[in-house]
Design a protein around this motif. Structure first.
Motif, PDB file in Angstrom:
ATOM      1  N   LYS A 166       0.812  -1.335   0.140  1.00  0.00           N
ATOM      2  CA  LYS A 166       0.031  -0.144   0.002  1.00  0.00           C
ATOM      3  C   LYS A 166       0.801   1.417   0.119  1.00  0.00           C
ATOM      4  CE  LYS A 166      -4.005   2.087   2.437  1.00  0.00           C
ATOM      5  NZ  LYS A 166      -4.932   1.956   3.478  1.00  0.00           N
ATOM      6  N   ALA A 167       1.681   1.347   0.876  1.00  0.00           N
ATOM      7  CA  ALA A 167       2.889   2.388   0.977  1.00  0.00           C
ATOM      8  C   ALA A 167       3.455   2.814  -0.463  1.00  0.00           C
ATOM      9  CB  ALA A 167       3.799   2.272   2.120  1.00  0.00           C
ATOM     10  N   VAL A 168       4.238   1.577  -1.198  1.00  0.00           N
ATOM     11  CA  VAL A 168       4.611   1.769  -2.443  1.00  0.00           C
ATOM     12  C   VAL A 168       3.902   2.200  -3.290  1.00  0.00           C
ATOM     13  CG1 VAL A 168       6.059   0.354  -4.248  1.00  0.00           C
ATOM     14  CG2 VAL A 168       6.651  -0.030  -1.861  1.00  0.00           C
ATOM     15  N   GLU A 169       2.711   1.680  -3.260  1.00  0.00           N
ATOM     16  CA  GLU A 169       1.659   2.056  -4.482  1.00  0.00           C
ATOM     17  C   GLU A 169       1.372   3.504  -4.339  1.00  0.00           C
ATOM     18  OE1 GLU A 169      -1.753  -0.874  -4.127  1.00  0.00           O
ATOM     19  OE2 GLU A 169      -0.509  -2.144  -5.420  1.00  0.00           O
ATOM     20  N   ARG A 170       0.809   3.894  -3.164  1.00  0.00           N
ATOM     21  CA  ARG A 170       0.708   5.245  -2.961  1.00  0.00           C
ATOM     22  C   ARG A 170       1.833   6.284  -3.380  1.00  0.00           C
ATOM     23  NH1 ARG A 170      -4.097   5.686  -1.777  1.00  0.00           N
ATOM     24  NH2 ARG A 170      -5.235   4.188  -0.180  1.00  0.00           N
ATOM     25  N   ARG A 171       2.926   5.906  -2.905  1.00  0.00           N
ATOM     26  CA  ARG A 171       4.253   6.872  -3.043  1.00  0.00           C
ATOM     27  C   ARG A 171       4.444   6.762  -4.626  1.00  0.00           C
ATOM     28  NH1 ARG A 171       7.657   8.906   1.068  1.00  0.00           N
ATOM     29  NH2 ARG A 171       6.636   7.967   3.021  1.00  0.00           N
ATOM     30  N   SER A 172       4.159   5.661  -5.589  1.00  0.00           N
ATOM     31  CA  SER A 172       4.514   5.576  -6.834  1.00  0.00           C
ATOM     32  C   SER A 172       3.353   6.274  -7.596  1.00  0.00           C
ATOM     33  CB  SER A 172       4.322   3.959  -7.193  1.00  0.00           C
ATOM     34  OG  SER A 172       5.730   3.448  -6.502  1.00  0.00           O
ATOM     35  N   ALA A 173       2.266   6.404  -7.238  1.00  0.00           N
ATOM     36  CA  ALA A 173       0.873   7.219  -8.125  1.00  0.00           C
ATOM     37  C   ALA A 173       1.485   8.291  -8.848  1.00  0.00           C
ATOM     38  CB  ALA A 173      -0.120   7.206  -7.210  1.00  0.00           C
ATOM     39  N   VAL A 174       2.231   9.231  -8.338  1.00  0.00           N
ATOM     40  CA  VAL A 174       2.684  10.566  -8.715  1.00  0.00           C
ATOM     41  C   VAL A 174       3.745  10.225  -9.570  1.00  0.00           C
ATOM     42  CG1 VAL A 174       3.692  12.745  -8.503  1.00  0.00           C
ATOM     43  CG2 VAL A 174       1.965  11.810  -6.850  1.00  0.00           C
ATOM     44  N   PRO A 175       4.844   9.552  -9.487  1.00  0.00           N
ATOM     45  CA  PRO A 175       5.838   9.318 -10.418  1.00  0.00           C
ATOM     46  C   PRO A 175       5.095   8.312 -11.791  1.00  0.00           C
ATOM     47  CG  PRO A 175       6.750   8.559  -8.459  1.00  0.00           C
ATOM     48  CD  PRO A 175       5.211   8.929  -8.298  1.00  0.00           C
ATOM     49  N   MET A 176       4.442   7.533 -11.293  1.00  0.00           N
ATOM     50  CA  MET A 176       3.920   6.754 -12.660  1.00  0.00           C
ATOM     51  C   MET A 176       2.939   7.636 -13.301  1.00  0.00           C
ATOM     52  SD  MET A 176       4.794   3.659 -12.858  1.00  0.00           S
ATOM     53  CE  MET A 176       3.656   2.817 -13.640  1.00  0.00           C
ATOM     54  N   THR A 177       2.113   8.635 -13.019  1.00  0.00           N
ATOM     55  CA  THR A 177       1.294   9.309 -13.576  1.00  0.00           C
ATOM     56  C   THR A 177       2.064  10.216 -14.493  1.00  0.00           C
ATOM     57  OG1 THR A 177      -0.391   9.329 -11.863  1.00  0.00           O
ATOM     58  CG2 THR A 177      -0.688  11.172 -13.340  1.00  0.00           C
ATOM     59  N   PHE A 178       3.342  10.930 -13.951  1.00  0.00           N
ATOM     60  CA  PHE A 178       3.943  11.731 -14.699  1.00  0.00           C
ATOM     61  C   PHE A 178       4.485  11.191 -15.668  1.00  0.00           C
ATOM     62  CE2 PHE A 178       8.129  13.200 -15.335  1.00  0.00           C
ATOM     63  CZ  PHE A 178       8.141  14.683 -15.503  1.00  0.00           C
ATOM     64  N   LEU A 179       5.140   9.916 -15.496  1.00  0.00           N
ATOM     65  CA  LEU A 179       5.705   8.964 -16.512  1.00  0.00           C
ATOM     66  C   LEU A 179       4.671   8.732 -17.815  1.00  0.00           C
ATOM     67  CD1 LEU A 179       7.958   6.541 -14.897  1.00  0.00           C
ATOM     68  CD2 LEU A 179       8.714   8.351 -16.558  1.00  0.00           C
ATOM     69  N   PHE A 180       3.359   8.599 -17.349  1.00  0.00           N
ATOM     70  CA  PHE A 180       2.561   8.220 -18.306  1.00  0.00           C
ATOM     71  C   PHE A 180       1.857   9.381 -19.066  1.00  0.00           C
ATOM     72  CE2 PHE A 180      -1.712   6.916 -20.100  1.00  0.00           C
ATOM     73  CZ  PHE A 180      -1.161   5.886 -20.773  1.00  0.00           C
ATOM     74  N   THR A 181       1.628  10.498 -18.415  1.00  0.00           N
ATOM     75  CA  THR A 181       1.258  11.692 -19.171  1.00  0.00           C
ATOM     76  C   THR A 181       2.084  12.844 -19.572  1.00  0.00           C
ATOM     77  OG1 THR A 181       1.012  12.815 -16.977  1.00  0.00           O
ATOM     78  CG2 THR A 181      -0.890  11.406 -17.609  1.00  0.00           C
ATOM     79  N   GLN A 182       3.317  12.927 -18.722  1.00  0.00           N
ATOM     80  CA  GLN A 182       4.064  14.036 -19.402  1.00  0.00           C
ATOM     81  C   GLN A 182       5.346  13.786 -20.281  1.00  0.00           C
ATOM     82  OE1 GLN A 182       3.306  17.379 -18.321  1.00  0.00           O
ATOM     83  NE2 GLN A 182       1.442  16.304 -17.659  1.00  0.00           N
ATOM     84  N   VAL A 183       5.823  12.520 -19.869  1.00  0.00           N
ATOM     85  CA  VAL A 183       6.850  11.990 -20.738  1.00  0.00           C
ATOM     86  C   VAL A 183       6.547  11.389 -21.956  1.00  0.00           C
ATOM     87  CG1 VAL A 183       8.982  10.561 -20.527  1.00  0.00           C
ATOM     88  CG2 VAL A 183       8.102  11.749 -18.461  1.00  0.00           C
ATOM     89  N   PRO A 184       7.330  11.414 -23.191  1.00  0.00           N
ATOM     90  CA  PRO A 184       6.970  10.984 -24.414  1.00  0.00           C
ATOM     91  C   PRO A 184       7.088   9.394 -24.265  1.00  0.00           C
ATOM     92  CG  PRO A 184       8.181  12.878 -24.710  1.00  0.00           C
ATOM     93  CD  PRO A 184       8.256  12.579 -23.384  1.00  0.00           C
ATOM     94  N   ARG A 185       6.433   8.479 -24.857  1.00  0.00           N
ATOM     95  CA  ARG A 185       6.484   7.042 -24.585  1.00  0.00           C
ATOM     96  C   ARG A 185       7.918   6.505 -24.871  1.00  0.00           C
ATOM     97  NH1 ARG A 185       0.994   4.121 -26.193  1.00  0.00           N
ATOM     98  NH2 ARG A 185      -0.374   5.705 -25.360  1.00  0.00           N
ATOM     99  N   TRP A 186       8.874   7.203 -25.723  1.00  0.00           N
ATOM    100  CA  TRP A 186       9.909   6.489 -26.102  1.00  0.00           C
ATOM    101  C   TRP A 186      10.981   6.911 -25.000  1.00  0.00           C
ATOM    102  CZ3 TRP A 186      13.840  10.029 -26.660  1.00  0.00           C
ATOM    103  CH2 TRP A 186      13.428  11.468 -26.974  1.00  0.00           C
TER     104      TRP A 186
END
Length: 114
Positions: free
Chosen positions: A25-45
């Motif tokens: 639960k702790a890792v998933e909560r802390r990972s939500a922001v970086p994962m969202t950033f990687l998915f929405t802000q960083v080009p897929r490549w």
């Protein structure tokens, strides 16, 4: 107005594991922001290219610098493996374990453990 180049988050599955407690639960909560950033802000490549460059550096540089490069790949792949673990079948889990063991061995050889 400039066009919005952000990708929307995928529909469907939840990011958090239902009923998770403790470390997961702790890792998933802390990972939500970086994962969202990687998915929405960083080009897929970007992520795959950076990982390939770091892995090649890990192979090419036979000292602690190569170990650091491979360690960064190990950390990123380990993080993704941890997050995806509950949704994987036995084949997916076996593949992730094999990749992580390979990366651990690469890092160990670069830091002179063997």
């Amino acid at each position: 107005m400039a066009p919005d180049n952000k990708r929307p988050l995928p529909q469907g599955e939840r990011f958090f594991t239902p009923g998770a407690t403790g470390l997961r639960k702790a890792v998933e909560r802390r990972s939500a922001v970086p994962m969202t950033f990687l998915f929405t802000q960083v080009p897929r490549w970007v992520a795959p290219v950076v990982l390939v460059i770091l892995l090649l550096a890990g192979f090419a540089v036979a000292n602690w610098l190569g170990g650091v490069a491979a360690l960064l790949v190990l950390a990123f792949v380990g993080w993704l493996a941890f997050l995806s673990w509950p949704s994987l079948g036995i084949g997916g889990k076996a593949m992730r374990v094999a990749v992580l063991v390979f990366l651990v061995l690469l890092v160990a050889t670069r830091f002179g453990a063997w």
